[in-house]
Design an enzyme around this catalytic site. Structure first.
Site, short mmCIF file in Angstrom:
data_model
loop_
_atom_site.label_atom_id
_atom_site.label_comp_id
_atom_site.label_asym_id
_atom_site.label_seq_id
_atom_site.Cartn_x
_atom_site.Cartn_y
_atom_site.Cartn_z
N GLU A 95 -11.02 4.48 0.06
CA GLU A 95 -9.87 3.59 -0.16
C GLU A 95 -8.87 3.68 1.00
O GLU A 95 -8.52 4.77 1.45
CB GLU A 95 -9.16 3.97 -1.45
CG GLU A 95 -7.93 3.14 -1.74
CD GLU A 95 -6.93 3.85 -2.63
OE1 GLU A 95 -5.72 3.57 -2.48
OE2 GLU A 95 -7.34 4.71 -3.43
N ARG A 117 -5.84 13.27 2.65
CA ARG A 117 -4.93 13.40 1.51
C ARG A 117 -3.84 14.42 1.86
O ARG A 117 -4.07 15.61 1.82
CB ARG A 117 -5.71 13.84 0.26
CG ARG A 117 -4.95 13.64 -1.06
CD ARG A 117 -5.80 14.05 -2.24
NE ARG A 117 -6.97 13.20 -2.39
CZ ARG A 117 -7.00 12.04 -3.03
NH1 ARG A 117 -5.90 11.59 -3.60
NH2 ARG A 117 -8.12 11.34 -3.11
N ARG A 154 -4.87 6.94 7.09
CA ARG A 154 -6.27 6.64 6.77
C ARG A 154 -6.86 5.63 7.76
O ARG A 154 -8.05 5.68 8.08
CB ARG A 154 -6.39 6.13 5.34
CG ARG A 154 -6.09 7.23 4.32
CD ARG A 154 -6.54 6.89 2.92
NE ARG A 154 -6.35 8.03 2.04
CZ ARG A 154 -6.93 8.18 0.85
NH1 ARG A 154 -7.73 7.22 0.39
NH2 ARG A 154 -6.72 9.25 0.13
N SER A 176 -4.56 -0.46 -1.78
CA SER A 176 -4.62 -0.99 -3.15
C SER A 176 -3.59 -2.11 -3.25
O SER A 176 -2.42 -1.89 -2.91
CB SER A 176 -4.31 0.09 -4.19
OG SER A 176 -5.38 0.99 -4.34
N ARG A 218 4.00 12.72 -1.57
CA ARG A 218 3.33 12.89 -2.86
C ARG A 218 2.91 14.33 -3.04
O ARG A 218 2.38 14.95 -2.11
CB ARG A 218 2.11 11.96 -2.97
CG ARG A 218 2.48 10.48 -3.06
CD ARG A 218 1.27 9.60 -3.22
NE ARG A 218 1.65 8.20 -3.20
CZ ARG A 218 0.77 7.19 -3.13
NH1 ARG A 218 -0.51 7.44 -3.06
NH2 ARG A 218 1.21 5.95 -3.10
#
Length: 430
Positions: free
Chosen positions: A349, A277, A391, A352, A262
């Protein structure tokens, strides 16, 4: 992608649903394009009918020796041919404009999705586990002595630039162990089918799951047109792209461990320290292809699959129902799992889980044949992290840190770590 018939029948309800995402009404523009497109199609059909009738008259005029009528009808047919071509081209252009507009619109939130504009309006559904009470100030993952030898951001920056990392030694082994543990749990306990997919995909696959056309800047494209996947949602969901499957083959439940890429174009300045990130990271992704009647139950089941990983690892977390303004564009309902990070003193987070209804299926033209017969229907698609490996690594390290700089690892990982469960303060796996 949205059903144009639904927009025609209930334009006010369509706009009201989009307004929950903070969007202005779009049905007037959609319906104007649709009306013009249908008119052009009707005019082309009428012109074709007139041309067909003239073709019959041409033969009769020639047979009767009426040269003047013959030439008039030949001219009429030539004019009609040009008119039909122009009308078909206009209909094609209007259809393209309509399709382009529909492709940019997000999915419609389900009625039970809370109203709201951003993450501050998300609704906590439950908390599981109790954050550990430390008798020292807990550190963020990259500052823990046990971690520093095995998490090299300087090397990552030298090789590739910012937001890359090199893992080595015990930290790399732990990262691999977490991915294997997740895959084994999902396949053996949860009944998902382990799948290995490419990380390079054709452009139409990115359109199929909704990354294009609107969010292209968030991903990377190669010079020969392939796209690097931002998540295995793209490849796993597109396995049914263009297919009509038998109803008794549903649900199809997949899990894949892949590299993900990403650009983080919309997150400049956020989480620049540590591994939270990154441009390149790994995820264990779950995807389900279901019958429409089963998608709500499947969403709950997938959420429990992701929660089970955190529970087996002994990591405190909370389950959040996202508000309409904070959901991804393709989702109709999303639950986020947020894991406790003591180094940040907050929940972040880690997964999801989203149900997309038939939104992606329409883009992919993915259908099923009803068991009782009848017209094929669109499948429903769901996706969710099970979990984000990096994560999860952060959470395990921060929650297991000790006052002497070592890290105690969850016992459930011992089989993947050669029976060991501690990273010493000097970075050795013991």
């Amino acid at each position: 992608m949205h059903d144009i018939r639904m927009i025609r029948d209930t334009p006010d309800a369509f706009d009201a649903a989009l307004s929950r995402r903070g969007l202005d009404p779009v049905s007037p523009a959609i319906l104007d394009l649709d009306t013009a497109r249908r008119q052009a199609i009707k005019q082309a059909e009428d012109a074709q009918a007139a041309a067909n009738a003239a073709a019959k008259d041409v033969g009769r005029a020639k047979a009767s020796g009426d040269d003047a009528e013959f030439e008039r009808l030949r001219t009429l047919m030539a004019d009609k041919k040009a008119e039909i071509a122009a009308l078909n081209e206009r209909a094609k252009d209007l259809d393209s404009q309509l399709n382009d507009l529909l492709l940019t619109l997000p999915n419609l939130p389900y009625d039970d999705v809370p109203a709201g504009r951003n993450e501050a309006d998300n609704v906590e559904q439950k908390r599981t586990g109790t954050p550990r009470q430390f008798n020292f100030q807990p550190l963020e993952h990259y500052d823990i002595p046990a971690v520093q030898a095995g998490m090299d951001f300087a090397a990552g920056a030298k090789l590739s630039g910012s937001r890359f990392v090199v893992l080595r030694g015990a930290v790399a082994r732990l990262h691999r162990a977490l991915a294997q543990f997740m895959l084994d749990t999902h396949t053996e306990d949860h009944g998902l089918t382990e799948t290995i997919t490419p990380v390079l995909v054709k452009e139409e696959m990115m359109y199929g799951t909704g990354q294009l056309p609107k969010f292209g800047e968030d991903s990377y494209q190669t010079t020969n047109g392939w796209w690097l996947i931002p998540t295995a949602e793209v490849t796993l969901t597109n396995l049914v792209n263009g297919e009509t499957v038998e109803a008794d083959t549903l649900p199809r439940r997949y899990v894949a461990h892949t590299q993900c890429f990403r650009s983080e174009a919309g997150s400049a300045g956020r989480d620049t320290s540590g591994m939270l990130r990154q441009h390149q990271f790994e995820k264990v992704e779950m995807v389900s292809i279901t019958h429409p009647d089963d998608s709500d139950a499947e969403h709950a089941r997938m959420t429990r699959c992701a929660e089970a990983i955190l529970e087996k690892l002994g990591l405190p977390y909370r389950t959040m129902l996202l508000c309409a303004g904070d959901m991804g564009a393709g989702a109709r309902r999303t639950c986020d799992l947020e894991v406790w990070l003591p180094g940040q003193d907050t929940y972040r987070e880690i997964s999801s889980i989203s149900t997309c209804g038939d939104y992606q299926a329409r883009r992919m033209n993915a259908r099923f044949k009803p068991a009782g017969g009848g017209k094929p229907e669109f499948v429903h698609t769901l996706n969710g992290s099970g979990l984000a490996v990096g994560r999860c690594l952060i959470a395990v390290l921060e929650n297991g840190q000790q006052a002497d700089g070592s890290v105690v690892l969850p016992d459930v990982l011992k089989p993947y770590l050669g029976g060991r469960n501690t990273i010493t303060a000097t970075g050795e796996l013991k």
